[in-house]
Motif scaffolding. Structure first.
Motif, PDB file in Angstrom:
ATOM      1  N   ALA A   1      -8.179   9.483   8.592  1.00 33.50           N
ATOM      2  CA  ALA A   1      -8.858   8.890   7.416  1.00 33.50           C
ATOM      3  C   ALA A   1      -8.225   8.157   6.361  1.00 33.50           C
ATOM      4  CB  ALA A   1      -9.364  10.169   6.840  1.00 33.50           C
ATOM      5  N   ALA A   2      -6.735   8.708   6.209  1.00 31.16           N
ATOM      6  CA  ALA A   2      -5.623   8.114   5.324  1.00 31.16           C
ATOM      7  C   ALA A   2      -5.550   6.897   5.869  1.00 31.16           C
ATOM      8  CB  ALA A   2      -4.506   8.996   5.345  1.00 31.16           C
ATOM      9  N   ALA A   3      -5.311   6.698   7.278  1.00 33.87           N
ATOM     10  CA  ALA A   3      -4.940   5.502   7.647  1.00 33.87           C
ATOM     11  C   ALA A   3      -6.118   4.301   7.386  1.00 33.87           C
ATOM     12  CB  ALA A   3      -4.578   5.399   9.114  1.00 33.87           C
ATOM     13  N   ARG A   4      -7.429   4.779   7.693  1.00 33.78           N
ATOM     14  CA  ARG A   4      -8.192   3.794   7.563  1.00 33.78           C
ATOM     15  C   ARG A   4      -8.177   3.601   6.032  1.00 33.78           C
ATOM     16  NH1 ARG A   4     -12.806   4.383  11.534  1.00 33.78           N
ATOM     17  NH2 ARG A   4     -13.954   3.935   9.850  1.00 33.78           N
ATOM     18  N   SER A   5      -8.170   4.433   5.020  1.00 36.91           N
ATOM     19  CA  SER A   5      -8.329   4.273   3.577  1.00 36.91           C
ATOM     20  C   SER A   5      -7.329   3.163   3.335  1.00 36.91           C
ATOM     21  CB  SER A   5      -8.036   5.323   2.639  1.00 36.91           C
ATOM     22  OG  SER A   5      -8.164   5.278   1.624  1.00 36.91           O
TER      23      SER A   5
ATOM     24  N   GLY B   1       3.377   8.159   2.239  1.00 37.93           N
ATOM     25  CA  GLY B   1       3.463   9.486   1.300  1.00 37.93           C
ATOM     26  C   GLY B   1       2.185  10.206   1.342  1.00 37.93           C
ATOM     27  N   GLU B   2       1.134   9.464   1.931  1.00 37.41           N
ATOM     28  CA  GLU B   2      -0.263  10.306   2.148  1.00 37.41           C
ATOM     29  C   GLU B   2      -0.147  11.132   3.436  1.00 37.41           C
ATOM     30  OE1 GLU B   2      -3.260  10.442   0.821  1.00 37.41           O
ATOM     31  OE2 GLU B   2      -2.798   9.126  -0.820  1.00 37.41           O
ATOM     32  N   THR B   3       0.654  10.837   4.363  1.00 36.78           N
ATOM     33  CA  THR B   3       0.735  11.634   5.687  1.00 36.78           C
ATOM     34  C   THR B   3       1.675  12.711   5.617  1.00 36.78           C
ATOM     35  OG1 THR B   3       2.287  10.096   6.577  1.00 36.78           O
ATOM     36  CG2 THR B   3       0.023   9.666   7.113  1.00 36.78           C
ATOM     37  N   GLN B   4       2.500  12.562   4.521  1.00 37.74           N
ATOM     38  CA  GLN B   4       3.714  13.535   4.500  1.00 37.74           C
ATOM     39  C   GLN B   4       2.753  14.631   3.633  1.00 37.74           C
ATOM     40  OE1 GLN B   4       6.787  13.782   6.011  1.00 37.74           O
ATOM     41  NE2 GLN B   4       5.766  11.821   6.861  1.00 37.74           N
ATOM     42  N   THR B   5       1.998  14.400   3.026  1.00 37.11           N
ATOM     43  CA  THR B   5       1.242  15.440   2.081  1.00 37.11           C
ATOM     44  C   THR B   5       0.401  16.119   3.212  1.00 37.11           C
ATOM     45  OG1 THR B   5       1.472  14.191   0.120  1.00 37.11           O
ATOM     46  CG2 THR B   5      -0.521  15.772   0.447  1.00 37.11           C
TER      47      THR B   5
ATOM     48  N   ALA C   1       3.472   2.568   6.348  1.00 37.28           N
ATOM     49  CA  ALA C   1       3.430   3.866   7.502  1.00 37.28           C
ATOM     50  C   ALA C   1       4.830   4.208   7.694  1.00 37.28           C
ATOM     51  CB  ALA C   1       2.943   3.180   8.678  1.00 37.28           C
ATOM     52  N   ARG C   2       5.963   3.449   7.509  1.00 42.41           N
ATOM     53  CA  ARG C   2       7.464   3.809   7.863  1.00 42.41           C
ATOM     54  C   ARG C   2       7.886   4.229   6.182  1.00 42.41           C
ATOM     55  NH1 ARG C   2       8.681   4.978  12.345  1.00 42.41           N
ATOM     56  NH2 ARG C   2      10.814   4.819  11.766  1.00 42.41           N
ATOM     57  N   GLY C   3       7.227   4.371   5.226  1.00 43.27           N
ATOM     58  CA  GLY C   3       7.715   4.604   3.986  1.00 43.27           C
ATOM     59  C   GLY C   3       8.524   3.564   3.232  1.00 43.27           C
ATOM     60  N   ASN C   4       8.473   2.268   3.645  1.00 44.18           N
ATOM     61  CA  ASN C   4       9.376   1.233   3.106  1.00 44.18           C
ATOM     62  C   ASN C   4       8.408   0.298   2.243  1.00 44.18           C
ATOM     63  OD1 ASN C   4      10.800  -0.967   2.411  1.00 44.18           O
ATOM     64  ND2 ASN C   4      10.709  -1.716   4.377  1.00 44.18           N
ATOM     65  N   TYR C   5       8.694   0.835   0.659  1.00 47.40           N
ATOM     66  CA  TYR C   5       7.893   0.190  -0.388  1.00 47.40           C
ATOM     67  C   TYR C   5       8.554  -0.806  -1.117  1.00 47.40           C
ATOM     68  CZ  TYR C   5       5.515   4.526   0.765  1.00 47.40           C
ATOM     69  OH  TYR C   5       4.813   5.804   1.416  1.00 47.40           O
ATOM     70  N   GLY C   6       9.289  -1.480  -0.692  1.00 46.67           N
ATOM     71  CA  GLY C   6      10.108  -2.447  -1.237  1.00 46.67           C
ATOM     72  C   GLY C   6       9.422  -3.673  -1.654  1.00 46.67           C
ATOM     73  N   ASN C   7       8.431  -3.922  -0.923  1.00 49.57           N
ATOM     74  CA  ASN C   7       7.101  -4.991  -1.275  1.00 49.57           C
ATOM     75  C   ASN C   7       6.617  -4.643  -2.678  1.00 49.57           C
ATOM     76  OD1 ASN C   7       4.279  -5.781  -1.409  1.00 49.57           O
ATOM     77  ND2 ASN C   7       5.607  -7.442  -0.428  1.00 49.57           N
ATOM     78  N   ALA C   8       6.424  -5.343  -3.617  1.00 56.19           N
ATOM     79  CA  ALA C   8       5.983  -5.350  -5.174  1.00 56.19           C
ATOM     80  C   ALA C   8       4.606  -4.617  -5.064  1.00 56.19           C
ATOM     81  CB  ALA C   8       5.906  -6.754  -5.890  1.00 56.19           C
ATOM     82  N   MET C   9       3.869  -5.233  -4.139  1.00 53.32           N
ATOM     83  CA  MET C   9       2.474  -4.624  -4.123  1.00 53.32           C
ATOM     84  C   MET C   9       2.639  -3.135  -3.651  1.00 53.32           C
ATOM     85  SD  MET C   9      -0.903  -5.755  -1.899  1.00 53.32           S
ATOM     86  CE  MET C   9      -1.061  -7.494  -2.595  1.00 53.32           C
ATOM     87  N   LEU C  10       3.278  -2.790  -2.600  1.00 54.39           N
ATOM     88  CA  LEU C  10       3.462  -1.497  -2.236  1.00 54.39           C
ATOM     89  C   LEU C  10       3.871  -0.642  -3.413  1.00 54.39           C
ATOM     90  CD1 LEU C  10       4.368  -1.678   1.498  1.00 54.39           C
ATOM     91  CD2 LEU C  10       2.057  -1.701   0.726  1.00 54.39           C
TER      92      LEU C  10
ATOM     93  N   LYS D   1       3.669  -0.973  -6.493  1.00 52.11           N
ATOM     94  CA  LYS D   1       3.096  -0.733  -7.723  1.00 52.11           C
ATOM     95  C   LYS D   1       1.711   0.021  -7.316  1.00 52.11           C
ATOM     96  CE  LYS D   1       4.192  -5.175  -9.747  1.00 52.11           C
ATOM     97  NZ  LYS D   1       3.903  -6.727 -10.352  1.00 52.11           N
ATOM     98  N   ARG D   2       1.184  -0.089  -6.236  1.00 50.98           N
ATOM     99  CA  ARG D   2      -0.254   0.578  -5.889  1.00 50.98           C
ATOM    100  C   ARG D   2      -0.087   1.904  -4.964  1.00 50.98           C
ATOM    101  NH1 ARG D   2      -4.404  -4.246  -5.128  1.00 50.98           N
ATOM    102  NH2 ARG D   2      -5.660  -2.416  -4.895  1.00 50.98           N
ATOM    103  N   PHE D   3       0.002   2.896  -5.597  1.00 57.46           N
ATOM    104  CA  PHE D   3       0.158   4.304  -4.638  1.00 57.46           C
ATOM    105  C   PHE D   3      -0.929   4.316  -3.606  1.00 57.46           C
ATOM    106  CE2 PHE D   3      -2.947   5.623  -8.010  1.00 57.46           C
ATOM    107  CZ  PHE D   3      -3.840   6.341  -7.078  1.00 57.46           C
ATOM    108  N   GLU D   4      -2.039   3.895  -3.786  1.00 58.47           N
ATOM    109  CA  GLU D   4      -2.977   3.904  -2.660  1.00 58.47           C
ATOM    110  C   GLU D   4      -2.758   3.111  -1.449  1.00 58.47           C
ATOM    111  OE1 GLU D   4      -4.417   0.501  -5.314  1.00 58.47           O
ATOM    112  OE2 GLU D   4      -3.422   2.262  -5.290  1.00 58.47           O
TER     113      GLU D   4
END
Length: 723
Positions: free
Chosen positions: A459-463, A385-389, A366-375, A377-380
């Motif tokens: 909906a993005a948060a739930r997904s 990023g979803e909320t900014q769109t 939610a904070r846009g911190n994608y340092g974790n390997a899982m985050l 690698k997986r854009f979903e």
């Protein structure tokens, strides 16, 4: 033809050189590597009753089943190893599937018993299918001092029409099997062709030409030379000399045992001696190059070709083994690997791990911190990023509702409204209710877009929440569902609360107000723009060049003209009249609209982030902690078992990934031990060759355990791996 002594000596020398390479490929095949990548091999192909099995029989001495029509109903892999002089003949028959072997499989005592075993295993394999064919193969391991070090694969003959008792799909099924082997770049095609047939009508050569247009891996062998009509030898000679249908590897000719010789039960040595006598005594064939005639010459050519093919393929085989092993290991870990919970203690520990990572990673997402390997690698899994769109879409849609302030139709409507709202104001004053009324009415245009933004945001948060739960507990769907449901409850609660907060935003906007000085700057900017437009219009009406004229009178006249025109414009737009008041109102509305829309979008975004996301994350941390504590109770073991019941498909995928990883690792060890100097290299072709699929036919085949079935696809190839 060669003399017997030199022939045996040559064969022994060739076997000594070929055996290590052929043994290595046979070892890789024993590990099951052919399920994952193609291995160098020689596949015997041709029409029905073209003499394929007879050629194999002449090479190996194995009495394959004979008859008219389609005799070979499944692939037969013949692995031959040359034994020491005087060593006993030994053979073992089996089937390729990974399940229990049929009763007919096992060691056999002599050639006749081996023939019977082949027939029985063929019956076992084909009786379990609806079309009389099997995608599995019979495997024969044969050791004898009379056979070469060579591995051959006998395929069913080409079928053109189904006969009584056969399935209508038999033609397509056999074609699919043959084409799958033809397409493999590491397969040497041994095309068996009756010498008494027109070479232009041979189907197998046409098929081979489509996948091997230069004939670099196609060797044709002519059979039944004793059936060539008198006078037809010259045409066959031209074919044998590679003149009629040229192939890079050329042609060979053999004479297999006749029906009379079969009935007399002649031995392999007798059959080979009879073949040598036939070629040496024949008026035509005795004049041909002995390197093209006889099963001995053919065997040596095949051994040499196969070894050369193996040597060329080993670097890319090693590369593909390394690549697929790493992919299989990654799939195994992704599917749970060694972390599968097997007891209550491990299950509770797994719940703590999953819910802790869920809360932590959702906050980072939610904070846009994608340092974790899982985050990473997986854009979903990237919520920010979803909320900014979604926010950019809101901004664009709200901006699109802006009226056309400069159009004449808008000015006319505004003039009418200002006239309708005119009260007891003194001359020169404007009724501010026009401004307030206009903004209140138009602010409502933004509400549908704000509501859509809220719905999309939730909906993005739930997904993302759903995907994260699934990613953290891929093996335990019930656990993932439990986490998702609890997250949904929290989001539903705060989704309703944030709706009230957004209503408050609209309530504030319905009472126009601002102290933002950017509005004053925008008003001045609009007025300056209007003045610039007016000035350009006035200057265009002055005589060309008059302002720069050397004639003082002309310059003065031009200046006076400009002064008069600007004066008229000023009185029209700044004097005490309706036009000036309408223009002022347009300027104020346009400036305030810009301030209000930006403020609204900011407030909506901040409200969703603070009153929904932040509140949800805080509440979820508490919910996750309570969830873990709830299942720590001793009376929850039954529920724990339910949560950790794995999806059977995941279990099978994990088993398949582990089996693939293990067999590829074992194959790599065998390759390194046998050929330590081989350096892994990426295949030169655009795409690495594909292995045969586990099943070739569309048939009702009982499921057999096979390590490659349902295995995940390999990852895209990385740069070349080290040796």
């Amino acid at each position: 033809m060669e003399e017997g002594g030199s022939k045996v000596e040559s064969m022994s020398t060739l076997s000594a050189a070929a055996r290590p390479f052929i043994d290595l490929i046979d070892t890789l095949r024993a590990h099951g590597v052919q399920q994952d990548l193609p291995l160098p091999q020689i596949a015997v192909m041709g029409d029905q009753s073209s003499g394929k099995s007879s050629v194999l029989e002449m090479i190996s001495g194995v009495p394959f089943p004979r008859g008219s029509g389609l005799v070979t109903r499944c692939a037969t892999q013949l692995i031959m190893k040359r034994g020491a002089a005087g060593s006993p003949w030994s053979a073992k028959a089996s089937v390729s599937w990974q399940g229990p072997q049929p009763s007919a499989a096992g060691d056999v005592r002599d050639e006749a018993s081996l023939c019977a075993a082949i027939e029985q295993l063929t019956q076992v394999l084909c009786s379990e299918t609806s079309n009389g064919f099997s995608s599995e193969s019979i495997v024969i391991n044969l050791t004898s001092p009379d056979v070469p070090d060579l591995t051959l694969l006998d395929l069913p003959g080409i079928v053109r029409t189904a006969v009584s008792g056969q399935s209508s799909s038999v033609v397509d099924d056999v074609n699919t099997l043959i084409e799958s082997y033809l397409a493999q770049e590491r397969t040497i095609i041994l095309a068996v062709i009756p010498a008494n047939q027109d070479i232009a009508t041979i189907d197998i050569l046409e098929r081979a030409a489509r996948v091997d247009p230069l004939g670099e891996r196609t060797l044709a062998v002519l059979t039944k030379p004793d059936l060539v009509d008198d006078g037809g030898e010259d045409e066959v000679k031209a074919v044998l000399a590679n003149k009629r249908k040229p192939l890079r590897l050329g042609y060979a000719m053999v004479k297999c045992r006749s029906q009379r010789e079969l009935e007399a039960r002649s031995t392999l040595q007798e059959a080979q001696a009879a073949e040598a006598a036939f070629f040496s005594q024949h008026k035509t064939w005795s004049q041909e190059d002995g390197k093209r005639l006889g099963v001995g010459a053919l065997t040596r050519r095949l051994s040499s070709l196969l070894v050369d093919r193996i040597k060329v393929a080993l670097p890319s085989i090693k590369y593909e083994l390394q690549l697929q092993r790493e992919a299989a290991a990654a799939d195994f870990e992704r599917l749970g690997g060694h972390t599968s919970a097997v007891d209550a203690h491990a299950m509770r520990a797994e719940i703590v791990r999953v819910v802790s990572e869920f809360a932590t990673l959702l906050r980072q997402s939610a904070r846009g911190n994608y340092g974790n390997a899982m985050l990473a690698k997986r854009f979903e899994l990237r919520l920010f990023g979803e909320t900014q769109t979604i926010f950019r879409t809101l901004k664009a849609e709200v901006s699109a509702t802006q009226p056309r302030f400069e159009e004449a139709s808008f000015v006319e409507r505004l003039t009418a409204e200002m006239s309708a709202f005119r009260g007891r104001e003194l001359p020169g004053f404007t009724n501010s209710q026009v401004f307030y009324g206009f903004m209140v009415q138009n602010i409502e245009q933004w509400r549908p877009w704000v509501e859509l933004c809220r719905q999309q945001y939730i909906a993005a948060a739930r997904s993302v929440s759903d995907n994260l739960a699934q990613a953290l507990a891929p093996n335990y769907p019930a656990l993932a569902v439990e986490i998702r449901q609890r997250a949904h409850q929290v989001m539903d609660k705060f989704g309703d609360d944030v709706q009230e907060k957004l209503d408050e935003v609209f309530a504030k906007e319905s009472d126009p107000y601002t102290t933002n000085e950017s509005m004053l700057e925008l008003i001045n900017k609009i007025r300056l723009k209007n003045f610039d437009v007016a000035l350009q219009a006035v200057l265009s009406t002055a005589p060309p060049g008059s302002l720069m004229s050397s004639n003082e009178k002309a310059r003065n006249m031009a200046k006076a003209h400009i002064k008069r025109q600007l004066g008229r414009w000023y009185m029209q737009t700044h004097g005490v009249n309706t036009t000036s008041k309408v223009e002022d109102m347009c300027t104020l509305l346009q400036a305030y609209w810009d301030v209000a829309t930006k403020r609204l979008v900011d407030n909506v975004c901040m409200t969703l982030e603070h009153d929904f996301t932040a509140a949800v994350l805080k509440e979820l941390e508490s919910v996750c902690f309570l969830f873990a504590a709830e299942y720590a109770a001793p009376d929850k073991e039954l529920e724990l078992t339910r949560l950790f019941r794995e999806d059977p498909a995941i279990v099978e995928l994990r088993r398949a990934a582990k089996a693939k990883r293990d067999r590829l690792a074992a194959a790599l060890e065998s390759l390194k031990a046998a050929a330590p100097d081989v350096v892994a290299a990426r295949p030169k072709s655009a795409a690495a060759p594909k292995a045969l699929a586990p099943g070739f036919f569309q048939q009702d085949t009982p499921s057999r355990p096979a390590a490659s079935r349902d295995a995940p696809p390999p990852a895209p190839p990385p740069p070349p791996l080290p040796a």
